[in-house]
Design a protein around this motif. Structure first.
Motif, PDB file in Angstrom:
ATOM      1  N   ALA A  72      -2.421 -35.976  -6.671  1.00  0.00           N
ATOM      2  CA  ALA A  72      -3.624 -36.171  -5.861  1.00  0.00           C
ATOM      3  C   ALA A  72      -4.849 -35.592  -6.558  1.00  0.00           C
ATOM      4  CB  ALA A  72      -3.452 -35.535  -4.490  1.00  0.00           C
ATOM      5  N   ILE A  73      -4.677 -34.472  -7.250  1.00  0.00           N
ATOM      6  CA  ILE A  73      -5.818 -33.874  -7.954  1.00  0.00           C
ATOM      7  C   ILE A  73      -6.260 -34.764  -9.114  1.00  0.00           C
ATOM      8  CG2 ILE A  73      -6.447 -31.918  -9.444  1.00  0.00           C
ATOM      9  CD1 ILE A  73      -4.897 -30.131  -7.542  1.00  0.00           C
ATOM     10  N   ALA A  74      -5.348 -35.530  -9.701  1.00  0.00           N
ATOM     11  CA  ALA A  74      -5.672 -36.368 -10.854  1.00  0.00           C
ATOM     12  C   ALA A  74      -6.431 -37.635 -10.469  1.00  0.00           C
ATOM     13  CB  ALA A  74      -4.395 -36.743 -11.596  1.00  0.00           C
ATOM     14  N   ILE A  75      -6.465 -38.009  -9.191  1.00  0.00           N
ATOM     15  CA  ILE A  75      -7.155 -39.235  -8.774  1.00  0.00           C
ATOM     16  C   ILE A  75      -8.657 -38.976  -8.734  1.00  0.00           C
ATOM     17  CG2 ILE A  75      -7.455 -40.903  -6.898  1.00  0.00           C
ATOM     18  CD1 ILE A  75      -4.560 -40.262  -6.065  1.00  0.00           C
ATOM     19  N   PRO A  76      -9.450 -39.775  -9.472  1.00  0.00           N
ATOM     20  CA  PRO A  76     -10.903 -39.560  -9.482  1.00  0.00           C
ATOM     21  C   PRO A  76     -11.486 -39.724  -8.063  1.00  0.00           C
ATOM     22  CG  PRO A  76     -10.261 -41.048 -11.242  1.00  0.00           C
ATOM     23  CD  PRO A  76      -9.060 -40.838 -10.382  1.00  0.00           C
ATOM     24  N   GLY A  77     -12.327 -38.800  -7.684  1.00  0.00           N
ATOM     25  CA  GLY A  77     -12.956 -38.843  -6.368  1.00  0.00           C
ATOM     26  C   GLY A  77     -12.147 -38.119  -5.307  1.00  0.00           C
ATOM     27  N   VAL A  78     -10.834 -38.161  -5.417  1.00  0.00           N
ATOM     28  CA  VAL A  78      -9.982 -37.492  -4.435  1.00  0.00           C
ATOM     29  C   VAL A  78      -9.658 -36.082  -4.893  1.00  0.00           C
ATOM     30  CG1 VAL A  78      -7.738 -37.559  -3.262  1.00  0.00           C
ATOM     31  CG2 VAL A  78      -9.007 -39.667  -3.670  1.00  0.00           C
ATOM     32  N   GLY A  79      -9.529 -35.893  -6.191  1.00  0.00           N
ATOM     33  CA  GLY A  79      -9.148 -34.601  -6.743  1.00  0.00           C
ATOM     34  C   GLY A  79     -10.036 -33.455  -6.309  1.00  0.00           C
ATOM     35  N   PRO A  80     -11.372 -33.592  -6.436  1.00  0.00           N
ATOM     36  CA  PRO A  80     -12.232 -32.489  -6.003  1.00  0.00           C
ATOM     37  C   PRO A  80     -12.102 -32.172  -4.508  1.00  0.00           C
ATOM     38  CG  PRO A  80     -13.448 -33.979  -7.410  1.00  0.00           C
ATOM     39  CD  PRO A  80     -12.118 -34.626  -7.131  1.00  0.00           C
ATOM     40  N   VAL A  81     -11.900 -33.196  -3.694  1.00  0.00           N
ATOM     41  CA  VAL A  81     -11.757 -32.967  -2.251  1.00  0.00           C
ATOM     42  C   VAL A  81     -10.460 -32.227  -1.967  1.00  0.00           C
ATOM     43  CG1 VAL A  81     -11.496 -34.104  -0.019  1.00  0.00           C
ATOM     44  CG2 VAL A  81     -13.163 -34.972  -1.658  1.00  0.00           C
ATOM     45  N   VAL A  82      -9.393 -32.623  -2.647  1.00  0.00           N
ATOM     46  CA  VAL A  82      -8.109 -31.953  -2.446  1.00  0.00           C
ATOM     47  C   VAL A  82      -8.190 -30.512  -2.938  1.00  0.00           C
ATOM     48  CG1 VAL A  82      -5.691 -31.920  -3.163  1.00  0.00           C
ATOM     49  CG2 VAL A  82      -6.785 -34.075  -2.535  1.00  0.00           C
ATOM     50  N   ALA A  83      -8.832 -30.307  -4.071  1.00  0.00           N
ATOM     51  CA  ALA A  83      -8.928 -28.971  -4.637  1.00  0.00           C
ATOM     52  C   ALA A  83      -9.811 -28.062  -3.787  1.00  0.00           C
ATOM     53  CB  ALA A  83      -9.467 -29.045  -6.062  1.00  0.00           C
ATOM     54  N   ALA A  84     -10.900 -28.587  -3.251  1.00  0.00           N
ATOM     55  CA  ALA A  84     -11.842 -27.766  -2.488  1.00  0.00           C
ATOM     56  C   ALA A  84     -11.499 -27.715  -1.007  1.00  0.00           C
ATOM     57  CB  ALA A  84     -13.260 -28.316  -2.672  1.00  0.00           C
ATOM     58  N   GLY A  85     -10.802 -28.689  -0.514  1.00  0.00           N
ATOM     59  CA  GLY A  85     -10.501 -28.749   0.915  1.00  0.00           C
ATOM     60  C   GLY A  85     -11.517 -29.632   1.625  1.00  0.00           C
ATOM     61  N   TRP A  86     -11.153 -30.160   2.769  1.00  0.00           N
ATOM     62  CA  TRP A  86     -12.061 -31.017   3.516  1.00  0.00           C
ATOM     63  C   TRP A  86     -13.197 -30.180   4.068  1.00  0.00           C
ATOM     64  CZ3 TRP A  86     -11.481 -35.953   2.816  1.00  0.00           C
ATOM     65  CH2 TRP A  86     -10.221 -36.462   2.521  1.00  0.00           C
ATOM     66  N   ARG A  87     -14.383 -30.784   4.134  1.00  0.00           N
ATOM     67  CA  ARG A  87     -15.533 -30.099   4.714  1.00  0.00           C
ATOM     68  C   ARG A  87     -15.292 -29.965   6.199  1.00  0.00           C
ATOM     69  NH1 ARG A  87     -20.439 -30.884   7.160  1.00  0.00           N
ATOM     70  NH2 ARG A  87     -20.282 -33.126   7.405  1.00  0.00           N
TER      71      ARG A  87
END
Length: 109
Positions: A72-87
């Motif tokens: 999931a972290i490797a998917i562009p656009g999804v990775g940062p959200v998964v790493a940082a958590g949902w707002r």
């Protein structure tokens, strides 16, 4: 109906007591022995298989979760959200406040 209880220090003594009660005419379906199995008299392969299966399941589940997370972290656009958590979403207004702020219904036809 009458309930009789007895406490024995040894399983063999309890089994002998059950045998005596059965010889006196008490049906076996009315008798029970509850034991703690401290001496390991009643062992089963199922308990040992369950323990090893739980360990295998933990390892496989952990590896699968790790692989999914890394994917999931490797998917562009999804990775940062998964790493940082949902707002965090803003809190909803309390229901009482919603009722106060609703406009009054018009009764004119």
């Amino acid at each position: 109906m009458q309930t009789i209880t007895a406490l024995f220090d040894d399983y063999d003594d309890a089994a002998d007591a059950v045998g005596e009660l059965e010889s006196m005419g008490v049906p076996p379906s009315d008798l029970s022995i509850i034991a703690n199995n401290a001496d390991g008299r009643h062992s089963s392969a199922a308990a040992e298989d369950a323990a090893s299966g739980a360990g295998i399941g933990a390892v496989v589940g952990g590896a699968g979760g790790l692989a999914t997370g890394l994917g999931a972290i490797a998917i562009p656009g999804v990775g940062p959200v998964v790493a940082a958590g949902w707002r965090r979403q803003p809190r909803a207004r309390p229901r009482a406040q919603l009722l106060v702020e609703r406009p009054a219904a018009s009764s004119a036809v």
